[in-house]
Every structure is written in structure tokens, then in C-alpha cells.
Design a protein around this motif. Structure first.
Motif, PDB file in Angstrom:
ATOM      1  N   LYS A  85      29.326 -33.143 -11.707  1.00  0.00           N
ATOM      2  CA  LYS A  85      30.673 -33.651 -11.434  1.00  0.00           C
ATOM      3  C   LYS A  85      31.057 -34.790 -12.372  1.00  0.00           C
ATOM      4  O   LYS A  85      32.216 -35.177 -12.444  1.00  0.00           O
ATOM      5  N   TRP A  96      36.552 -28.585  -7.499  1.00  0.00           N
ATOM      6  CA  TRP A  96      35.467 -28.551  -6.517  1.00  0.00           C
ATOM      7  C   TRP A  96      35.103 -29.969  -6.100  1.00  0.00           C
ATOM      8  O   TRP A  96      34.918 -30.848  -6.931  1.00  0.00           O
ATOM      9  N   SER A  97      34.962 -30.173  -4.811  1.00  0.00           N
ATOM     10  CA  SER A  97      34.452 -31.453  -4.326  1.00  0.00           C
ATOM     11  C   SER A  97      32.930 -31.459  -4.455  1.00  0.00           C
ATOM     12  O   SER A  97      32.300 -30.423  -4.696  1.00  0.00           O
ATOM     13  N   ASP A  98      32.347 -32.634  -4.270  1.00  0.00           N
ATOM     14  CA  ASP A  98      30.892 -32.743  -4.258  1.00  0.00           C
ATOM     15  C   ASP A  98      30.308 -31.848  -3.166  1.00  0.00           C
ATOM     16  O   ASP A  98      29.306 -31.157  -3.387  1.00  0.00           O
ATOM     17  N   ASP A 118      31.658 -29.081  -1.975  1.00  0.00           N
ATOM     18  CA  ASP A 118      31.788 -27.692  -2.423  1.00  0.00           C
ATOM     19  C   ASP A 118      30.611 -27.282  -3.298  1.00  0.00           C
ATOM     20  O   ASP A 118      30.037 -26.201  -3.140  1.00  0.00           O
TER      21      ASP A 118
END
Length: 434
Positions: free
Chosen positions: A294, A247-249, A251
Motif C-alpha cells: 500500500k 483497495w483498503s488495507d 481489502d
């Protein structure tokens, strides 16, 4: 099988009998003094961050008046009234009483709260935020006279005094302190996740005494996923397959605000968290939570190789469904929403290929959502157009086991098969009383 993904899993705040009935002549701090409206408004925001409404407001009930029934392994409990009513709520609580209940798990009359109430997390809430929360509950919530119900927990499990020893062993007192070497956003995110957000209450495995195995990132089990009330609350670490590693930030921030992204859609208790809590977070706080989550290293994975998408074998099975029981069910009931390619139509219809919850070793969440469907995500007052329907009345245990086994292997997911006995067990536990 619409909206199959439970991305951040559920954060269930089970507030067990917590407020003692005040006597008729009890002091009523709610009725004294002028309220600072700025403080009350800040408290209202903090109550949303803590998702207080999810547990303390029953369906069709008045806000924070309690009455919501909750099943526990020990018996059914009924969530309590935390409105400022002097007789049946917390109108007789001083700020010190309120702080002690919130952060130490001790009610005004001195009885201990069960640790299902997430006071080990709320222990980290700082004094300023406790003051604002108290102002909101005393001056921003309408008093409701609604008596609390006794739990159905039988003796001796309903005794409270042993919890004094539980607290001595597992409660870490003291508000959160900023970690040296970490920036403002990271520390704010850590404070929210560990404290008011009480994410560990659902997402961290528990020990034999029902204690969370870790209360912050210093423990490797922290937020690594846990089984709770028929769901597997997702892994929130950086694990590649079952966690947030892919997952990206963006996302993660999208999921917190809307309950869905290209990887996942919320279901189970997480639906309530999105509806009542995270969608109301400020952009700054959402970014802070994402920054902190994250940063967590991978933990709690299955040991499988990093997921890569491969549709070929699954496409062959779907071209010849007569040869595969799971493929037959999938083509009849699932394919029109989740697609031949398993990508669905994210974020409206969740993908199954590479889904962290599909890949998890524990299949409780896919089984539960297939049996019982999902509640509506309601974002800015608008319900989601395509909630997942339940198939308990349509598919038998073997059919559900077959289709989930097909999905958990399909598109190179590589997760273990599901047995009919697993489905039967969850069907019995989740359908009781319906």
C-alpha cells in the motif's frame, strides 16, 4: 464468468532443472546430526511463504518430488525433485550448496539455473532463513526417489554457460537490508515481497534478456503488472484503476488470506499462491505485506480518468439485448452470477464493475478465465463453492470477444474492446494438449 477477478495475479515459481543427480556415494547431510525441530518448523513456514510446493509438487505427486511439466517459449521443462533423497533429490547438498543454488542460481555440480527460477528474488533471503529452509528440506520433508526428467529445450537454447554473463549483468547479490526511515512492518513487508514471496517474478515486466525491469520500489516498473504464460499478472502499485489504489488495507489482507474480497477473486497462478502460501501467513506477516504494497506509488496505469461506477448505459443495453451481441451473451451466460449491476455477489462471486483486471489494457486474463475457468480456491481445506467454469466448448471466439467487450465497457469500465483474433490466439495456446 464466475470469479472473474484475478486480484494479485499470479506468482508463478518456475523451478527449472536445478538439482544434479548425486552419485551413489554422495554425502547425505540429511542423515547426519539431530534436527532442531524449532528450526525445521520455522523452515516449513518459510517454504510456505516461498510457495515452494506450487512448483515442486506435481498433481497427485508426492510433496516436493518434482515432475510438474511447465511450458516455456523455449520448450517444456519438468520441475525437479527437492526432497532429501541422496540419488535423485538434494540429499547430497550441504547448506552452502543449498544457499548457492537458492540465492545465486548455481547448482551443486556448478551448472547455472535458468532465471525462470526466481533466484534473483531469493538472493535477498537472509542467512537465518536460508538455514531454516535447509533444515526443513533436509529433516522435514520425506525423501522420494524420483529421477528428474530432462527438459525438452533444444540446443543451443539449452546451454547453461551464457547464464554466467546474465548473472553478471542482472543478479544483485546480498540479503535484504532494512531501509532507514521505514518502520519494522514496512521493512518486513518489503523483505517478504521482494524476497521469499518473489512477487516481482510475475508482476514486474521483463526486459529483452528476461530480466525483471526492477527488483524493488526504486524502479518505477516494479510490480506494475506483466504478461506471463497467458495471464496478465496484476498491477500491485497504488494505481487507481488497474492497481490497488481503491483497495483498503483490510481489502488487501482479506485477499491474501482468502483469495477474494469486494474487488477481486484469485484465478490463474494466483489461486495456487493463495492455496499453498498466503493463507498460511501469520497475521503479522500479512499486515506487513499489506503495509509495504500500500506504500507503493501509482505506476503502469492506462492514463484513463479515475474509475467511477455508472450503471445506466449498461442497464439499457441489458434491457434490450437483441440490439447488442455482447449483451445477448451476458444475459444468457453471465448475468445470473455477476448481476445486472455488475457487482456480482462478492466475495463468493466476483464483481465485474470496476474490476482492476477488467480495466487493464491487456485483456489476457479475462479472455483466459472465460475460456478455461478457474481452479478451486481451497481455504482451510474447504473448496470454494462457485468456481468459474470454462466456456471454451460453449462459446466461439467471436461470442467471447463480444461479451468481454461488453463487460470492459459496461458500468463505466471504459477498457478497450476485445477482438476475436485475440481470443483465438489464447484458445490455441491454452487448449493445446488438453
Amino acid at each position: 464468468m464466475k470469479n472473474m477477478l484475478k486480484g494479485l495475479g499470479a506468482a508463478l515459481c518456475v523451478a527449472l532443472p536445478f538439482i544434479a543427480q548425486a552419485p551413489a556415494d554422495a554425502a547425505t547431510p540429511a542423515a547426519t546430526g539431530a534436527a532442531d525441530q524449532t528450526l525445521v518448523q520455522r523452515g516449513a513456514y518459510l517454504a510456505q511463504l516461498g510457495d515452494c510446493a506450487a512448483c515442486h509438487t506435481a498433481p497427485k505427486g508426492k510433496p516436493f518430488a518434482g515432475g510438474l511439466p511447465m511450458n516455456t517459449p523455449m520448450g517444456r521443462i519438468y520441475v525437479t525433485n527437492i526432497t532429501p533423497d541422496a540419488r535423485t533429490g538434494i540429499g547430497g547438498y550441504t547448506e552452502a550448496d543449498f544457499a548457492r543454488a537458492l540465492r545465486e542460481g548455481v547448482a551443486k555440480d556448478g551448472h547455472n539455473l535458468y532465471p525462470a527460477m526466481p533466484y534473483p528474488s531469493y538472493a535477498k533471503v537472509n542467512d537465518d532463513d536460508v538455514k531454516a529452509l535447509y533444515a526443513f528440506f533436509m529433516h522435514g520433508v520425506a525423501p522420494v526417489q524420483q529421477a528428474n526428467r530432462e527438459s525438452d529445450i533444444k540446443w543451443p537454447l539449452n546451454m547453461r554457460w551464457p547464464l554466467m554473463f546474465w548473472n553478471m549483468a542482472f543478479l544483485e547479490k546480498g540479503a535484504y537490508r532494512d531501509k532507514p526511515g521505514k518502520d519494522v512492518a514496512w521493512n518486513r513487508g518489503a523483505y517478504l515481497v521482494q524476497g521469499l514471496g518473489h512477487c516481482g517474478s510475475c508482476h514486474t515486466p521483463r526486459g529483452i534478456a528476461f530480466q525483471e525491469s526492477a527488483l524493488d520500489e526504486s524502479g518505477s516498473a516494479f510490480l506494475s503488472g506483466a504478461l506471463l504464460d497467458g495471464w496478465f499478472a496484476s498491477n500491485l502499485t497504488g494505481e487507481h484503476n488497474t492497481g490497488l489504489g481503491r483497495w483498503s488495507d483490510e481489502d488487501l489482507r482479506t485477499f491474501l488470506k482468502t483469495g477474494a474480497n469486494r474487488h477481486a477473486s484469485a484465478f490463474g497462478a494466483m489461486t495456487s499462491v493463495i492455496n499453498n502460501s498466503t493463507q498460511a501467513m501469520s497475521d503479522q506477516d500479512v499486515a506487513a505485506v499489506s503495509t509495504y504494497l500500500k506504500s507503493l506509488p501509482p505506476a503502469g496505469g492506462t492514463g484513463a480518468a479515475a474509475y467511477t461506477y455508472d450503471p445506466q448505459a449498461t442497464k439499457v443495453s441489458l434491457d434490450r439485448p437483441a440490439n447488442d451481441a455482447g449483451a445477448r451473451v451476458y444475459t444468457a451466460y453471465c448475468m445470473h452470477c455477476h448481476g445486472v449491476d455488475g457487482h456480482g455477489f462478492a466475495p463468493m462471486l466476483a464483481p465485474l464493475a470496476g474490476n482492476p483486471n477488467v480495466l487493464a489494457k491487456d485483456a489476457s486474463s479475462p479472455i483466459n478465465v472465460t475460456l478455461n475457468g478457474t481452479g478451486d480456491l481451497v481455504i482451510d481445506g474447504v473448496p470454494s463453492p462457485f468456481p468459474m467454469p470454462g466456456f471454451a466448448a460453449v462459446l466461439d471466439d467471436q461470442q467471447i470477444a463480444d461479451v468481454l467487450s461488453f463487460v470492459r465497457v459496461g458500468w463505466n469500465n471504459g477498457a478497450p474492446a476485445v477482438g476475436a483474433a485475440e481470443v483465438a490466439k489464447l484458445r490455441q495456446s491454452t487448449q493445446a494438449g488438453r
